[in-house]
Design an enzyme around this catalytic site. Structure first.
Site, PDB file in Angstrom:
ATOM      1  N   ASN A 107      91.965  71.230  61.698  1.00 14.47           N
ATOM      2  CA  ASN A 107      90.996  71.438  60.609  1.00 14.47           C
ATOM      3  C   ASN A 107      91.247  72.831  60.042  1.00 14.47           C
ATOM      4  O   ASN A 107      90.891  73.827  60.662  1.00 14.47           O
ATOM      5  CB  ASN A 107      89.566  71.318  61.176  1.00 14.47           C
ATOM      6  CG  ASN A 107      88.512  71.703  60.155  1.00 14.47           C
ATOM      7  OD1 ASN A 107      88.796  71.779  58.948  1.00 14.47           O
ATOM      8  ND2 ASN A 107      87.301  71.945  60.617  1.00 14.47           N
ATOM      9  N   LYS A 142      89.961  74.196  57.433  1.00 17.32           N
ATOM     10  CA  LYS A 142      88.783  74.807  56.786  1.00 17.32           C
ATOM     11  C   LYS A 142      89.182  75.407  55.439  1.00 17.32           C
ATOM     12  O   LYS A 142      90.019  74.840  54.744  1.00 17.32           O
ATOM     13  CB  LYS A 142      88.139  75.837  57.721  1.00 17.32           C
ATOM     14  CG  LYS A 142      87.905  75.281  59.122  1.00 17.32           C
ATOM     15  CD  LYS A 142      87.080  76.185  59.980  1.00 17.32           C
ATOM     16  CE  LYS A 142      86.974  75.596  61.374  1.00 17.32           C
ATOM     17  NZ  LYS A 142      86.026  76.283  62.213  1.00 17.32           N
ATOM     18  N   HIS A 164      80.743  68.130  60.292  1.00 12.75           N
ATOM     19  CA  HIS A 164      81.183  69.352  60.985  1.00 12.75           C
ATOM     20  C   HIS A 164      80.003  70.326  61.060  1.00 12.75           C
ATOM     21  O   HIS A 164      79.194  70.391  60.143  1.00 12.75           O
ATOM     22  CB  HIS A 164      82.368  69.984  60.245  1.00 12.75           C
ATOM     23  CG  HIS A 164      82.995  71.086  61.033  1.00 12.75           C
ATOM     24  ND1 HIS A 164      82.473  72.358  61.070  1.00 12.75           N
ATOM     25  CD2 HIS A 164      84.073  71.088  61.852  1.00 12.75           C
ATOM     26  CE1 HIS A 164      83.226  73.099  61.877  1.00 12.75           C
ATOM     27  NE2 HIS A 164      84.198  72.355  62.366  1.00 12.75           N
ATOM     28  N   GLU A 187      79.740  73.378  60.608  1.00 13.21           N
ATOM     29  CA  GLU A 187      79.620  74.334  59.489  1.00 13.21           C
ATOM     30  C   GLU A 187      78.947  73.666  58.288  1.00 13.21           C
ATOM     31  O   GLU A 187      78.218  74.312  57.532  1.00 13.21           O
ATOM     32  CB  GLU A 187      80.999  74.900  59.126  1.00 13.21           C
ATOM     33  CG  GLU A 187      81.468  75.894  60.185  1.00 13.21           C
ATOM     34  CD  GLU A 187      82.977  75.988  60.366  1.00 13.21           C
ATOM     35  OE1 GLU A 187      83.720  75.527  59.481  1.00 13.21           O
ATOM     36  OE2 GLU A 187      83.397  76.516  61.406  1.00 13.21           O
ATOM     37  N   GLU A 207      81.884  68.878  69.498  1.00  8.13           N
ATOM     38  CA  GLU A 207      82.194  70.281  69.242  1.00  8.13           C
ATOM     39  C   GLU A 207      80.951  71.132  69.502  1.00  8.13           C
ATOM     40  O   GLU A 207      80.099  71.282  68.612  1.00  8.13           O
ATOM     41  CB  GLU A 207      82.614  70.466  67.785  1.00  8.13           C
ATOM     42  CG  GLU A 207      83.843  69.696  67.394  1.00  8.13           C
ATOM     43  CD  GLU A 207      84.540  70.361  66.222  1.00  8.13           C
ATOM     44  OE1 GLU A 207      85.692  70.770  66.385  1.00  8.13           O
ATOM     45  OE2 GLU A 207      83.927  70.510  65.159  1.00  8.13           O
ATOM     46  N   GLY A 264      85.254  78.732  67.024  1.00  9.14           N
ATOM     47  CA  GLY A 264      85.697  80.003  66.453  1.00  9.14           C
ATOM     48  C   GLY A 264      85.241  81.218  67.246  1.00  9.14           C
ATOM     49  O   GLY A 264      85.306  82.343  66.760  1.00  9.14           O
ATOM     50  N   SER A 301      87.486  76.212  70.100  1.00  8.43           N
ATOM     51  CA  SER A 301      88.431  77.180  70.667  1.00  8.43           C
ATOM     52  C   SER A 301      89.502  76.536  71.542  1.00  8.43           C
ATOM     53  O   SER A 301      89.867  77.078  72.588  1.00  8.43           O
ATOM     54  CB  SER A 301      87.684  78.284  71.419  1.00  8.43           C
ATOM     55  OG  SER A 301      86.856  79.005  70.517  1.00  8.43           O
ATOM     56  N   GLY A 328      91.015  77.291  64.425  1.00  6.15           N
ATOM     57  CA  GLY A 328      91.887  78.472  64.332  1.00  6.15           C
ATOM     58  C   GLY A 328      93.323  78.255  64.769  1.00  6.15           C
ATOM     59  O   GLY A 328      94.263  78.661  64.075  1.00  6.15           O
TER      60      GLY A 328
HETATM   61  C1  PEP Z   1      86.446  73.469  64.369  1.00 12.23           C
HETATM   62  O1  PEP Z   1      85.988  74.125  63.468  1.00 12.23           O
HETATM   63  O2  PEP Z   1      86.439  72.229  64.286  1.00 12.23           O
HETATM   64  C2  PEP Z   1      86.960  74.173  65.535  1.00 12.23           C
HETATM   65  C3  PEP Z   1      87.020  73.499  66.654  1.00 12.23           C
HETATM   66  O3  PEP Z   1      87.322  75.476  65.383  1.00 12.23           O
HETATM   67  P1  PEP Z   1      88.037  76.436  66.479  1.00 12.23           P
HETATM   68  O4  PEP Z   1      89.152  75.635  67.097  1.00 12.23           O
HETATM   69  O5  PEP Z   1      88.539  77.610  65.698  1.00 12.23           O
HETATM   70  O6  PEP Z   1      86.992  76.783  67.472  1.00 12.23           O
END
Ligand code: PEP
Length: 256
Positions: A9, A11, A95, A97, A170, A176, A216, A238
């Protein structure tokens, strides 16, 4: 056996040039990878270019969001049929966010998920608790509410079509932040989700739906997480922005 599914992803990152450069590298190294399904979710602006660059490879392209309506007076929105027209085969909905900053509700996420499936695309439905909810012992009830509302408008689910439904667990506190759920913490929630899928439809559907972990995920923790019985891949933020890291995570999914 469920084929693990690893999706990057991106973003709000990567220009068209950067996005095509990244998928060129992924195509070269993962274009014919076996035993794991791979996807990338670029920005809408880069989506068509990424689709074109990935032609001839098995890497899927996902959108990061959509509207539940197919067309009409919805300024700024994009619908599942238009995403299909642009070459996307998956859409991420719900998601954290989107829920946190753009007011997406579990009910709306359900409408989006149903619209995505109705357009013939695969859908990744994201669920997950905040740190306060985990600390308050409410992880499973929060996940349950998001999951059941997110699946409510999907009336029937044929086990043969269940590969088009993916749930991404998640935990918000792990996104993040560099903090990852332990494999045991993640497995507990994944097993719960699978049990709820069985009660929503039946055991055959529950066995067929993939449940990704996100939060993460890195090359260093991917294999242990994905070795858990009910963890069927990863939604990666990320670490998906760097080809080497994302490729290492895909390879970890294959060996997990
Ligand atoms: C995400 O936004 O779906 C995500 C898992 O981000 P990160 O891997 O950066 O924690």
């Amino acid at each position: 056996m469920r084929t693990p599914f690893v999706v990057g992803n991106w973003k709000l990152n990567k220009s068209i040039a950067e996005a095509t450069a990244l998928v060129t590298e992924l195509k070269n190294q993962l274009g014919t990878v076996k035993g794991v399904q791979v996807g990338v979710a670029p920005t809408l602006v880069a989506l068509s270019s990424v689709v074109k660059r990935l032609e001839g490879s098995s890497i899927a392209v996902a959108a990061q969001n959509c509207h539940w309506e197919t067309s009409g007076a919805w300024t700024g929105e994009v619908s599942p049929p238009l995403l299909a027209d642009a070459g996307a085969t998956w859409v991420i909905v719900g998601h954290s966010e989107r829920r946190q900053f753009f007011g997406d509700t579990s009910e709306g996420v359900g409408k989006k998920a149903a619209a995505v499936l109705a357009a013939g695309l695969g859908v990744i439905v994201c669920v997950g608790e905040s740190l306060a909810e985990r600390d308050g012992g409410r992880t499973l009830s929060v996940v349950d509410e998001q999951l059941m509302a997110g699946l409510a408008p999907i009336e029937t689910m044929d086990p043969a079509k269940a590969a088009k439904l993916v749930i991404a667990y998640e935990p918000v506190w792990a996104i993040g932040t560099g903090r990852t759920a332990t494999p045991a913490q993640a497995q507990e929630v994944h097993a719960y989700i699978r049990q709820r899928l069985a009660s929503r439809w039946n055991a055959a559907v529950a066995e067929a739906v993939r449940i990704q972990y996100g939060g993460s995920v890195k090359p260093s923790n991917a294999e242990t997480l994905m070795s858990e019985k009910d963890i069927d891949g990863a939604l990666v933020g990320g670490a998906s922005l760097e080809a080497a890291d994302f490729i290492a995570i895909v390879k970890a999914a294959r060996s997990a």
